[in-house]
Structures are given as structure tokens and as C-alpha cells.
Enzyme design. Structure first.
Site, PDB file in Angstrom:
ATOM      1  N   SER A 147     -39.769  20.109 -29.271  1.00  0.00           N
ATOM      2  CA  SER A 147     -38.859  19.492 -28.318  1.00  0.00           C
ATOM      3  C   SER A 147     -37.419  19.765 -28.752  1.00  0.00           C
ATOM      4  O   SER A 147     -37.030  20.913 -28.913  1.00  0.00           O
ATOM      5  CB  SER A 147     -39.165  18.001 -28.191  1.00  0.00           C
ATOM      6  OG  SER A 147     -38.496  17.431 -27.096  1.00  0.00           O
ATOM      7  N   GLU A 197     -46.740  19.714 -20.071  1.00  0.00           N
ATOM      8  CA  GLU A 197     -45.523  19.075 -20.598  1.00  0.00           C
ATOM      9  C   GLU A 197     -45.006  17.992 -19.637  1.00  0.00           C
ATOM     10  O   GLU A 197     -44.562  16.928 -20.053  1.00  0.00           O
ATOM     11  CB  GLU A 197     -44.418  20.119 -20.790  1.00  0.00           C
ATOM     12  CG  GLU A 197     -44.747  21.271 -21.715  1.00  0.00           C
ATOM     13  CD  GLU A 197     -44.478  20.971 -23.164  1.00  0.00           C
ATOM     14  OE1 GLU A 197     -43.988  19.866 -23.473  1.00  0.00           O
ATOM     15  OE2 GLU A 197     -44.769  21.841 -23.998  1.00  0.00           O
ATOM     16  N   HIS A 214     -46.354  16.781 -23.389  1.00  0.00           N
ATOM     17  CA  HIS A 214     -45.295  17.008 -24.371  1.00  0.00           C
ATOM     18  C   HIS A 214     -45.568  16.146 -25.617  1.00  0.00           C
ATOM     19  O   HIS A 214     -45.935  14.981 -25.497  1.00  0.00           O
ATOM     20  CB  HIS A 214     -43.959  16.607 -23.740  1.00  0.00           C
ATOM     21  CG  HIS A 214     -42.746  16.974 -24.514  1.00  0.00           C
ATOM     22  ND1 HIS A 214     -42.388  18.281 -24.753  1.00  0.00           N
ATOM     23  CD2 HIS A 214     -41.785  16.206 -25.097  1.00  0.00           C
ATOM     24  CE1 HIS A 214     -41.256  18.302 -25.438  1.00  0.00           C
ATOM     25  NE2 HIS A 214     -40.871  17.059 -25.669  1.00  0.00           N
TER      26      HIS A 214
END
Length: 560
Positions: free
Chosen positions: A241, A360, A472
Site C-alpha cells: 500500500s 483490492e 487490499h
């Protein structure tokens, strides 16, 4: 206490240590004692560093050193300036506790409890004396020369901490035969306030000091990691990330050249950083909020931390997209965009492993980051039952997309997908996957180092009522083999250990050789823009050429 002494740390010892470091012993009662895994540790060996001696802990076969200073306190006259070396010490410092986390919470609101954010069991404090790192190693032999993996945490450039349980490195060390280093660094307003226009040349790089911290940590690794069994000439930086964007930026920072030998970008392609002029305007708004004239901007160094944070949280909602407190091209610490219009030459000889998760978008569209308790978080019937109008509204919020053409393309590729599933696929590609492909293509075009592309496809049933797919962050507890510390994210299933074993060993293989191939996977070819071989990582992994190619081509026209 002698170097050879060894005893199990008691609850009282741990709590006392937390109180002296954090001053928060009263808060510890909010957490069950079962969360304090440190009870399984024993007092460990002594290691020499360039600044003094450290005593660490032992978790069975892994030595753990926590809260090591790699930079001086960044408050007061050091605020907004490049990191400085820490002071040396005499005697033996105890590296038993994680260091303070970077300031990041709105002082006007209760501290967040969402597990995505850095609330550790010890409830660590936040302050500007946060330049600390943690080392996990199985050997202290200088001749061991094990690959070193330096982790940059997620949370964008504004939140997060290396001490989050998902990032504990003991199991990655065991499975990968590597040395793991995790770091804290300055974030948000303290790491990325562009004062260059308001102050003298001393503050030229103030807009990027948070990432200059990241370089300082690598310099500490270069100078010290040999004493922890690591090879300073084989250092891999990796992050997920925001951490992936940090890795992308470090690859373009001249000061990091020679300190990085491999790079892994997980769900965070950092093709471009911010605009210096836009960030300078944000700085003016911050100073105005604090009542400081532009001509007296240096006075901001003396404002209490809580007041600076309060002003930051007051200003950020007023800023436009990309005009906030994040890294910028300042012409010095970051001379150009990392991967635009092409790949940076700074790290042209550094192999890259890059990829994303299959779904995600479920985290972002589902609102998981705003949930108070992720163990109880579920997607709503309205989300799962999204209709065509809702799909169009959602897609219209993604800048640059032709709504009807985009939906038509994705529906043709996956005709059985529901509107919700299409929305997730479109956001995943728009936000993460296609930018990762663009970055990989530009890096591979240099022809100087191999690039490997992956997609993580293993799903979870533990989050969102079992409807999140591969969201995610899900890759992280498998890379670190720390999934047992994240029951809110990973349901206990027989496949977990196989997937974790594969992910840890694959990441470690890349750290060792710049090539992720290992016995847990089929043959993984390097990526190129013609065939675009991508490893689909799962219980049974496989290579596929250009997965989602039609969608990629559509999205690239917007994102490139």
C-alpha cells in the site's frame, strides 16, 4: 546482568517497561493479557552497533531487537529538517520495547481502534522521537551474510507503524532464512511539509524528510546489519500500500543508490509523487491555521505537536486532490518523478517484484477503513445487491473513465459478474493493478534488471461476512506468515499454512537472488510488455499471460 543470562520476562516486567517508554500503563487494561505475546520471549544477547551496545530478546530461535534508534529526536529545532544521527550511549541499552509511533491521530477525536491502524496491544505512544527500527534475525554471526529485507509499512504517507502485529518478522526469518528490519519514520505534516518557499535553503527538502528518514534507516542497515547476521550488500526494500509507494520513491532517490539491491512493491505503485507548488500552498494554509505569518514560518518548529496535528487535520479537508502533505518532486532529494514518463535511472540495475491483490477494491468500496470493529464488519445488502444505477454512480466517481464504455468492457470480460463485482474489479484496476502494470512495463523497458509480476488470488472468509474476496492488505499476513495474529482478516483454514509458506519463501527467494522462483511454485518467467507473464499466487499457483488484458488496455489509456 551478564550477557549469558536468560529468563522469561514476567507480566510485571513487560508492563513496567511499557509504562516507562509509553507512559500509558493505565490504558493497557483495555487489552486482554493474551495479546501480550512478549511473555513468550526471553532476554537475549548483546550486539554492538555504531552508537552503542544493545540487548535484545529471544523468541525460540529468533533474536528480536526492538525500538533501535537510527535517528535523533525530530522535535523542536530538528522538526522539518533532514534526519540527524542519534547520540551514542555508554553501557547496554535494552531493545525490548517497540519505539513510539509517528504522530498521526487527530487530537480532537478518540484514538482509532480499527486494526488497519497502528493500535498495538501495548498501546504505544505517538511522538516526534519516532525514528526507530526493529531487527529480527536467527544469527548474530558476522559471516552469516543473510539477505536483508527492510519493510516500509502501509497507511499511505500519513499513518501506520512498524510495530503492527501483521509486520512482526519472526516467522519470515524462520521460513526465509533472512534478516528482517521494520522501520518507523515521520508521516503526514511532520514528514511532508514543503517549507522551501517560505524559509532558507536549510529547508529545501522539508517536503520529503519523511522519506529521507527511510534513507537514513538504510544507512543504519549498511553500517550495522552485519553484526546481526545480515549482508549489507544484499538489501531488499519491500512494502505494501503506502509502503509500496515508499519503495517506488526510494528507487528514485539518489541518496538511496547503492543501499538498495532488490525492491518489492505490493499493492502500492508509486508512479508519480506530488507537485511542489500545490504542497507549498497547503503549507501556507497550515501556517495560517496556526496564526503564523509566512515571514515567521520557522516559528512552527516551536509549536506543540498536538497543535500542529490539530491544524493539519483542520486544513486537509480543504485541500484538493494531490495537494496535501505527501512527498514531492523537490529537485534535490527527489529530482524527478519515479516512473513518469519512464522509469528512474537511479535504480535501473535493481530487480523488481510487483503486483496486487485480486479484489483490492472491496476494502475501499465496502467502507472497511471506517469500521470500528472489523471482526463484526459486514458488507451491506445494498452493497452486495448494487443495481445498474448504483454501478454507474460508483464508476463515475473514478476520475477519467468513460462510464458506459468501461462497464461494457468489464461486463464482456466477466459476463456473470454482479454490478458489485464489476464495481470492485473496475476500482481495483483503476486504483492499483493497471498502475502496477504501467510501472512494471516502464521498469522492464530499461532492460537492466528483471521484473516479476504477480496477482494474489487467495480469498478470505473472515472479513465482510465472507464477501471480500482477496482484499487490499490480505497479502501481508501471508508474506510475514503472521496470519494467526489477524483473525479479523484471515479465517483459520487448512490452506493458510501452505499459502503462507509459499508467500514467505517466494519473497525470501527474491531477496536472495533477485528471482522469486523456488520449489513452492511453477516456473515464473520474468515480465515483459509483449507477453506480460503474471504469476497468480494461490493454494495452487499458475502463470497466465496478460490476465485481464482487455480491461488493462482500456484503463491504460486513462492512467498512462
Amino acid at each position: 546482568m551478564s550477557e549469558k543470562s536468560s529468563f522469561a520476562l514476567s507480566r510485571r516486567t513487560f508492563m513496567a517497561g511499557t509504562a516507562t517508554v509509553a507512559g500509558v500503563s493505565a490504558l493497557a487494561s483495555s487489552f486482554p493479557m493474551s495479546a501480550f505475546a512478549i511473555e513468550s520471549f526471553e532476554e537475549g544477547p548483546i550486539v554492538e552497533t555504531t552508537y552503542g551496545k544493545l540487548k535484545g530478546l529471544v523468541d525460540r530461535d529468533v533474536k528480536v531487537f526492538r525500538g533501535i534508534r537510527y535517528g535523533a529526536d525530530t522535535s523542536g529545532i530538528n522538526r522539518f529538517l533532514p534526519p540527524k544521527a542519534p547520540a551514542s550511549w555508554t553501557g547496554i541499552a535494552e531493545a525490548f520495547q517497540f519505539g513510539p509511533i509517528a504522530p498521526q491521530f487527530d487530537p480532537g477525536k478518540p484514538r482509532a481502534k480499527n486494526p488497519f491502524y497502528p493500535i498495538e496491544p501495548a498501546n504505544l505512544p505517538e511522538n516526534e522521537d519516532c525514528l526507530r527500527l526493529n531487527v529480527y534475525t536467527a544469527s548474530l554471526d558476522k559471516m552469516a551474510k543473510k539477505p536483508v529485507m527492510v519493510w516500509y509499512h502501509g497507511g499511505g504517507f500519513n499513518s501506520g507503524a512498524a510495530s503492527m502485529p501483521l509486520y512482526h518478522g519472526e516467522n519470515l526469518v524462520r521460513k526465509g532464512d533472512v534478516v528482517v528490519v521494520t522501520i518507523n519514520h515521520r508521516l503526514n505534516v511532520f514528514g511532508f511539509t514543503n517549507l522551501a518557499a517560505a524559509l532558507d535553503r536549510e529547508f529545501t527538502t522539508s517536503g520529503n524528510v519523511g522519506m529521507q528518514d527511510g534513507v537514513a534507516a538504510l544507512e543504519w542497515v549498511r553500517d550495522n546489519i552485519e553484526n546481526f547476521g545480515g549482508d549489507p550488500k544484499n538489501v531488499t526494500i519491500f512494502g505494501e500500500s503506502g509502503g509500496g509507494s515508499k519503495v517506488s520513491m526510494l528507487m528514485a532517490m539518489p541518496a538511496a543508490k547503492g543501499l538498495i539491491h532488490r525492491a518489492i512493491v505490493q499493492s502500492g505503485p508509486g508512479i508519480r509523487m506530488g507537485d511542489a507548488d500545490a504542497h507549498a500552498k497547503a503549507t501556507e494554509m497550515l501556517l495560517k491555521e496556526l496564526g503564523i505569518p509566512l515571514s515567521s514560518a520557522r516559528n512552527i518548529q516551536q509549536v506543540p505537536m498536538e497543535q500542529v496535528l490539530a491544524a493539519y487535520f483542520a486544513v486537509t479537508p480543504k485541500l484538493g486532490f494531490g495537494a496535501g502533505f505527501g512527498p514531492i518532486v523537490d529537485g534535490v532529494s527527489l529530482p524527478r518523478q519515479p516512473f513518469a514518463p519512464d522509469a528512474t535511472p537511479v535504480s535501473e540495475d535493481v530487480p523488481l517484484l510487483i503486483g496486487t491483490n485480486h479484489d483490492e477494491g472491496t476494502i475501499f468500496l465496502g467502507g472497511a477503513f471506517q469500521a470500528d470493529d472489523l471482526s463484526k464488519f459486514k458488507l451491506s445488502p445494498a452493497q452486495l445487491g448494487m443495481d445498474e444505477a448504483g454501478l454507474k454512480r460508483t464508476v463515475s466517481s473514478f476520475r477519467g473513465l468513460d462510464v458506459d464504455k468501461t462497464i461494457k468492457t468489464y461486463r464482456k470480460a466477466t459476463p456473470k459478474a454482479t454490478p458489485w463485482e464489476l464495481a470492485v474489479a473496475i476500482q481495483t484496476d483503476w486504483m492499483m493493478r493497471v498502475n502496477s502494470d504501467i510501472l512494471a512495463e516502464r521498469k522492464a523497458a530499461q532492460g537492466k534488471a528483471a521484473v516479476y509480476m504477480y496477482r494474489f488470488d487467495h480469498t478470505t472468509k473472515a472479513l465482510g461476512g465472507g464477501h471480500m474476496g482477496t482484499p487490499h492488505t490480505l497479502d501481508v499476513p501471508y508474506v510475514f506468515s503472521s496470519y494467526k495474529k489477524a483473525p479479523w482478516l484471515v479465517k483459520d483454514t487448512p490452506e493458510n499454512e501452505k499459502v503462507a509458506d509459499m508467500m514467505s519463501k517466494t519473497w525470501a527467494a527474491f531477496a536472495k537472488n533477485g528471482n522469486p522462483n523456488n520449489p513452492t511454485l511453477p516456473n515464473w518467467p520474468a515480465y515483459n510488455a509483449k507477453s506480460r507473464e503474471t504469476m497468480l499466487l494461490n493454494v495452487e499457483s499458475k502463470v497466465e499471460k496478460d490476465p485481464g488484458g482487455a480491461e488493462r488496455k482500456l484503463m491504460e489509456k486513462v492512467l498512462a
